[in-house]
Design a protein around this motif. Structure first.
Motif, PDB file in Angstrom:
ATOM      1  N   SER A 121       0.842  -1.197   0.000  1.00  0.00           N
ATOM      2  CA  SER A 121       0.000   0.000   0.000  1.00  0.00           C
ATOM      3  C   SER A 121       0.876   1.245   0.000  1.00  0.00           C
ATOM      4  O   SER A 121       1.140   1.830   1.050  1.00  0.00           O
ATOM      5  N   TYR A 122       1.318   1.648  -1.172  1.00  0.00           N
ATOM      6  CA  TYR A 122       2.123   2.860  -1.286  1.00  0.00           C
ATOM      7  C   TYR A 122       1.196   4.064  -1.480  1.00  0.00           C
ATOM      8  O   TYR A 122       0.352   4.079  -2.390  1.00  0.00           O
ATOM      9  N   THR A 123       1.371   5.079  -0.644  1.00  0.00           N
ATOM     10  CA  THR A 123       0.518   6.263  -0.718  1.00  0.00           C
ATOM     11  C   THR A 123       0.588   6.917  -2.089  1.00  0.00           C
ATOM     12  O   THR A 123      -0.429   7.386  -2.620  1.00  0.00           O
ATOM     13  N   VAL A 124       1.761   6.960  -2.691  1.00  0.00           N
ATOM     14  CA  VAL A 124       1.899   7.607  -3.987  1.00  0.00           C
ATOM     15  C   VAL A 124       1.035   6.915  -5.041  1.00  0.00           C
ATOM     16  O   VAL A 124       0.457   7.579  -5.926  1.00  0.00           O
ATOM     17  N   ASP A 125       0.898   5.590  -4.957  1.00  0.00           N
ATOM     18  CA  ASP A 125       0.043   4.870  -5.910  1.00  0.00           C
ATOM     19  C   ASP A 125      -1.427   5.174  -5.669  1.00  0.00           C
ATOM     20  O   ASP A 125      -2.206   5.334  -6.624  1.00  0.00           O
TER      21      ASP A 125
END
Length: 219
Positions: free
Chosen positions: A81-85
């Motif tokens: 869960s990458y915030t940028v994605d």
């Protein structure tokens, strides 16, 4: 144009401190706050409860609370869960001009240089930073972070409405010393959580025997 505000976190479990931050942001920015439980967070140890369970607790905690809604987006995505994605996905859906903001605690902001592609976040969204006890926002920041934030700070909520991304707003709110780590420790020890957990969340935790809590009526 209404601000699209997302409050991301593990919510492991959600507690009164989380709710205080969400409600303060809702009132200060006059918008709906979308609480988004992380699926597989890369910057910390795996959560103590799975995503569906944490989302169920968020739903119980915010039921009937005006302006707070649950967003399952990260739980539905495969992988980390990458915030940028997440923000890139939201930006694609909202278009280039819709104001978008990500709500984080001050401790998370101080650790931002360790996030995946953290400099790209500012092109995608604003940041709303909730003050946290013991997080020294006024202290010396890491050089790279200080440089990245230098011209982005604002005290005006209207600045987040007038442009799509790139500003950083410091959210003043009642400071709570409640932490999810402390809540889990209390649950495992059989101590009272009446001052830190919504009653329905506490009942759910005890019913499911989460975090080492005994399957009994909560104190």
């Amino acid at each position: 144009m209404a601000l699209h505000l997302v409050y991301g976190g593990t919510f492991d479990p959600i507690h009164f401190g989380h709710l205080a931050i969400a409600c303060a942001a809702r009132d200060a920015l006059d918008c709906t706050v979308r609480l988004m439980p992380a699926g597989d967070p890369p910057h910390r140890a795996p959560p103590g409860a799975d995503g569906a369970t944490r989302a169920a607790m968020v739903a119980l905690a915010i039921e009937g609370v005006q302006g707070l809604v649950l967003d399952h987006r990260e739980l539905e995505r495969q992988g980390r869960s990458y915030t940028v994605d997440t923000l890139a996905e939201l930006r694609d859906e909202l278009g280039p001009s819709k104001p978008l903001a990500w709500l984080v605690g001050a401790d998370s902001l101080l650790g931002l240089p360790g996030w995946h592609r953290w400099r790209d976040l500012f092109a995608l969204a604003h940041l709303v930073v909730a003050e946290r006890p013991g997080s020294a926002l006024d202290a010396q920041l890491l050089a790279g972070l200080a440089d990245a934030l230098q011209d982005r700070w604002t005290r005006q909520a209207a600045d987040l409405q007038s442009q799509p991304a790139g500003r950083v707003l410091r959210l003043h709110q009642p400071l709570s010393h409640v932490s999810a780590t402390a809540v889990r420790a209390r649950l495992a020890a059989g101590a009272s959580t009446a001052d830190c957990l919504p009653p329905r969340v506490a009942a759910f935790i005890h019913e499911k025997g989460l975090y080492g809590a005994a399957a009994r009526a909560p104190l």
